[in-house]
Design an enzyme around this catalytic site. Structure first.
Site, PDB file in Angstrom:
ATOM      1  N   GLU A   1      29.076  26.319  35.709  1.00  0.00           N
ATOM      2  CA  GLU A   1      29.404  27.656  35.238  1.00  0.00           C
ATOM      3  C   GLU A   1      30.779  27.923  34.703  1.00  0.00           C
ATOM      4  O   GLU A   1      31.478  26.924  34.816  1.00  0.00           O
ATOM      5  CB  GLU A   1      29.067  28.713  36.264  1.00  0.00           C
ATOM      6  CG  GLU A   1      27.633  28.753  36.802  1.00  0.00           C
ATOM      7  CD  GLU A   1      27.284  29.370  38.109  1.00  0.00           C
ATOM      8  OE1 GLU A   1      28.338  30.390  38.249  1.00  0.00           O
ATOM      9  OE2 GLU A   1      26.243  29.364  38.511  1.00  0.00           O
TER      10      GLU A   1
ATOM     11  N   ARG B   1      39.048  -6.980   4.781  1.00  0.00           N
ATOM     12  CA  ARG B   1      40.235  -6.265   4.107  1.00  0.00           C
ATOM     13  C   ARG B   1      41.580  -7.284   4.162  1.00  0.00           C
ATOM     14  O   ARG B   1      42.182  -7.930   4.993  1.00  0.00           O
ATOM     15  CB  ARG B   1      40.670  -5.034   5.158  1.00  0.00           C
ATOM     16  CG  ARG B   1      41.874  -4.540   4.485  1.00  0.00           C
ATOM     17  CD  ARG B   1      41.726  -3.601   3.357  1.00  0.00           C
ATOM     18  NE  ARG B   1      42.610  -2.707   3.355  1.00  0.00           N
ATOM     19  CZ  ARG B   1      42.878  -1.742   2.237  1.00  0.00           C
ATOM     20  NH1 ARG B   1      41.834  -1.840   1.214  1.00  0.00           N
ATOM     21  NH2 ARG B   1      43.809  -0.935   2.192  1.00  0.00           N
TER      22      ARG B   1
ATOM     23  N   GLU C   1      30.064  15.130  33.034  1.00  0.00           N
ATOM     24  CA  GLU C   1      29.504  14.469  34.337  1.00  0.00           C
ATOM     25  C   GLU C   1      30.549  14.130  35.151  1.00  0.00           C
ATOM     26  O   GLU C   1      30.732  13.146  36.140  1.00  0.00           O
ATOM     27  CB  GLU C   1      28.851  13.067  34.058  1.00  0.00           C
ATOM     28  CG  GLU C   1      27.486  13.366  33.162  1.00  0.00           C
ATOM     29  CD  GLU C   1      26.356  13.951  33.961  1.00  0.00           C
ATOM     30  OE1 GLU C   1      26.717  14.189  35.079  1.00  0.00           O
ATOM     31  OE2 GLU C   1      25.375  14.254  33.237  1.00  0.00           O
ATOM     32  N   GLY C   2      31.763  14.872  35.132  1.00  0.00           N
ATOM     33  CA  GLY C   2      32.645  14.941  36.134  1.00  0.00           C
ATOM     34  C   GLY C   2      33.997  14.253  35.376  1.00  0.00           C
ATOM     35  O   GLY C   2      33.746  13.165  35.013  1.00  0.00           O
TER      36      GLY C   2
END
Length: 383
Positions: A129, A271, A366-367
Site C-alpha cells: 500500500e 567493433r 519483492e523487498g
C-alpha cells in the site's frame, strides 16, 4: 549438494530458451515501446500451453510440478529475452503457489486449473500500500465481517499485471485491535467482483510491457469461503511467499544481466577502434571477466536457494542473499555492458538501454536491497 541439472531440468531450461529466442525476443522491443497487452496475453497463452504458468503446482490441478529449480531456470531464460513477460510469469506462479499452500480443496480446484491452463492470464499479489511497502504490516485495507460475508475496503499499489489478472490474493486487516502484523488475513478476490477497480497503468522506467496498477476495493462483498488460510494469520503467509518470490526476481535479474553481458561481449569482438577489435584491450577484458564472475556467483546463490526450497528446507535467508546479489550485481553488469558499447549502448537501436531500464527495479520490488540486508543481518545475529 549437486549442481548438475537432471534431465527434466535441462528440458525445461531448453524449452524456455527456445521459446524466448523464437517468440519473446522478436517482440520484446515492441512490447516495451507500446505496452500492448495483446502481445503479453499471446505470450502467456503460449507459455500456459507449455506448462510454464504452474511450474511448481501439482499435476492434479493442471500444473507441471517440476520444482523450484526448474522454475528458476525458466524465469532466467525468459528474462534474457523479455523481462516484462518473465515477471508476469513469476508473479502468477507465486500466486498459484500461495493458493496451493494454504487454499482449501475447493479453492485449489477452482482457481489452480484456470491459472495453469491460461484460462486466466494470471493472478496478482496484492500486499503493498502507499504507506505499507517495505513495512507491509502497516497496511490499512480492512475486511469486516457482516453476517457470513466479508466486506473489503482499501487500496493496493504497485500491483503487477492487475489489468489482465483473473484473481487477486489480497491481504487485509481483520482484527485492528491485534498487535501489529497479527490481525491480518488473506483473501481470494476474483477480478470481476463488484467494487474492484483497476486504475490506469503507472508510467514506469522499465518493464513497461507488464502493467503496474493501483487496485481499489470499495465495499467488496466476499463470501466466507473467500478467506484463505486461518483468520488473522495472513501476515505469516505473506512473509513466507515473499521469500519464494525473491528466487523468481533473482532469476529474472540473472537473465537480464546475462543477456546484456553476452550482447556487449559479442559487440566488442566486432567493433574496431585504433585498428583492432575492442576485445583486444585488456581493460575491457577485465571488465567482462569481473562481471561474468560476479553473475556466476549470483547464479550459484540463486540455485542454492531454489534447491533448499525444493527440498523443503529453510531457505528465506538464502533467497534474500540471492536476490541481493543478483539484483545489485545485475544492475552493475548492465551498466558495465552499456559502457562497453559506448554511445551505441545508449541508443534505442540496441537493446542495452532496455536491459538497463528493466533490471533497475529488481533491487526494489519483492523487498528492496536494504530490506534484504535487514533479513540477512537478523538471521546472522540471531544465530
Amino acid at each position: 549438494m549437486s549442481w548438475m541439472l537432471n534431465e527434466e531440468q535441462r528440458l525445461i531450461q531448453t524449452t524456455a530458451r527456445d521459446f524466448a529466442t523464437g517468440v519473446l525476443a522478436p517482440q520484446a522491443a515492441a512490447l516495451d515501446a507500446t505496452g500492448d497487452p495483446e502481445i503479453l496475453k499471446s505470450h502467456l497463452r503460449q507459455l500456459a500451453e507449455l506448462g510454464f504458468m504452474g511450474l511448481n503446482i501439482d499435476e492434479a490441478y493442471g500444473g507441471a510440478d517440476v520444482g523450484t529449480v526448474s522454475f528458476s531456470l525458466a524465469i532466467t531464460e525468459l528474462a534474457r529475452a523479455c523481462a516484462s513477460t518473465a515477471v508476469t510469469v513469476s508473479v502468477s506462479n507465486m500466486v498459484a503457489e500461495v493458493i496451493q499452500a494454504i487454499g482449501t480443496e475447493e479453492q485449489k480446484s477452482r482457481y489452480l486449473p484456470q491459472l495453469c491452463a491460461g484460462e486466466m492470464y494470471g493472478g496478482s499479489f496484492c500486499l503493498s500500500e502507499v504507506g505499507a511497502g517495505s513495512d507491509p504490516a502497516a497496511m490499512k485495507t480492512r475486511a469486516v465481517k457482516e453476517g457470513e460475508d466479508w466486506v473489503l475496503n482499501g487500496s493496493k499499489v504497485w500491483i503487477s499485471t492487475a489489468a489482465i489478472a483473473g484473481v487477486f490474493v489480497v491481504w487485509a486487516v481483520t482484527d485492528p485491535e491485534a498487535p501489529k502484523g497479527k490481525g491480518i488475513s488473506c483473501f481470494l478476490v476474483p477480478a470481476n467482483t463488484p467494487g474492484v477497480t483497476v486504475q490506469a497503468a503507472e508510467k514506469k522506467m522499465g518493464q513497461k510491457g507488464s502493467g503496474t496498477h493501483e487496485v481499489l476495493f470499495t465495499d467488496c462483498r466476499l463470501p466466507a469461503d473467500a478467506l484463505m488460510g486461518a483468520e488473522n494469520q495472513g501476515f505469516k503467509i505473506a512473509v513466507t511467499e515473499l521469500a519464494g518470490g525473491r528466487i523468481g526476481i533473482a532469476s529474472l535479474a540473472l537473465g537480464v544481466a546475462g543477456a546484456a553481458l553476452d550482447y556487449a561481449r559479442d559487440y566488442i569482438q566486432e567493433r574496431q577502434q585504433f585498428g583492432r577489435p575492442l576485445a583486444d584491450f585488456q581493460g575491457l577484458q577485465w571488465m567482462l571477466a569481473e562481471q561474468y564472475t560476479e553473475m556466476e556467483a549470483a547464479r550459484l546463490l540463486t540455485l542454492q536457494a531454489a534447491m533448499l526450497k525444493e527440498a523443503g528446507q529453510p531457505f528465506a535467508t538464502q533467497a534474500s542473499m540471492a536476490k541481493l546479489m543478483a539484483s545489485e550485481k545485475g544492475n552493475q553488469a548492465c551498466y558495465v555492458a552499456l559502457q562497453l558499447m559506448g554511445a551505441n549502448g545508449y541508443m534505442q537501436d540496441y537493446p542495452l538501454e532496455r536491459y538497463a531500464r528493466d533490471i533497475r527495479v529488481t533491487s526494489i520490488y519483492e523487498g528492496t536491497s536494504e530490506i534484504q540486508k535487514v533479513i540477512i543481518a537478523r538471521d546472522l545475529l540471531q544465530g
